[in-house]
Design a protein around this motif. Structure first.
Motif, PDB file in Angstrom:
ATOM      1  N   GLU A  45       2.288   6.866  -6.755  1.00  0.00           N
ATOM      2  CA  GLU A  45       1.245   7.762  -7.270  1.00  0.00           C
ATOM      3  C   GLU A  45       1.566   9.223  -6.973  1.00  0.00           C
ATOM      4  N   LYS A  71       5.842  -5.442  -6.032  1.00  0.00           N
ATOM      5  CA  LYS A  71       4.779  -5.213  -5.047  1.00  0.00           C
ATOM      6  C   LYS A  71       5.363  -4.703  -3.730  1.00  0.00           C
ATOM      7  N   GLU A  84       2.510   1.806  -3.404  1.00  0.00           N
ATOM      8  CA  GLU A  84       1.533   2.347  -4.343  1.00  0.00           C
ATOM      9  C   GLU A  84       1.309   3.844  -4.098  1.00  0.00           C
ATOM     10  N   GLU A 134       0.826  -1.205   0.000  1.00  0.00           N
ATOM     11  CA  GLU A 134       0.000   0.000   0.000  1.00  0.00           C
ATOM     12  C   GLU A 134       0.864   1.261   0.000  1.00  0.00           C
TER      13      GLU A 134
END
Length: 115
Positions: free
Chosen positions: A62, A76, A58, A55
């Motif tokens: 972003e 990941k 990510e 998380e």
């Protein structure tokens, strides 16, 4: 921020060791034998790979164009950080975050040495 500053920051964390298990162009930083930062040496694109939660990876990708999925690592769990584009405080915060993630997965007795 330069490569020596990145190295010095990583080595300020308790119990950190460094080695070059993948050749003379990659420096890894470990806690209890577990890698939490992988610093690329002698590259035209100064960067390090850092282990974070999926998380968090990510979120950072972003938010910042200078954080990308890690090359040669599980995308990941690892991100490449182009550290020259960040203030040292931000880089140190992310290193600590990676360090603490790895520490949190150590056996309880060992973990107690670092928390």
């Amino acid at each position: 921020m330069n490569i020596e500053e990145v190295r010095e920051m990583a080595l300020t964390l308790p119990g950190v060791t460094e080695d070059m298990p993948f050749g003379d162009d990659v420096l890894t930083f470990r806690i209890e034998g577990k890698i939490f930062v992988c610093l690329w040496i002698g590259t035209d694109n100064p960067r390090f790979a850092i282990k974070l939660s999926p998380e968090r990876n990510e979120e950072l990708r972003e938010t910042y164009s200078s954080v990308t999925p890690a090359w040669h690592w599980n995308k990941k769990h690892w991100s490449d950080v182009y550290y020259e584009n960040f203030d040292s405080e931000v880089v140190m915060e992310w290193m600590r975050e990676s360090y603490m993630l790895v520490v949190s997965r150590l056996p309880r007795k060992v973990r107690a040495l670092y928390c």
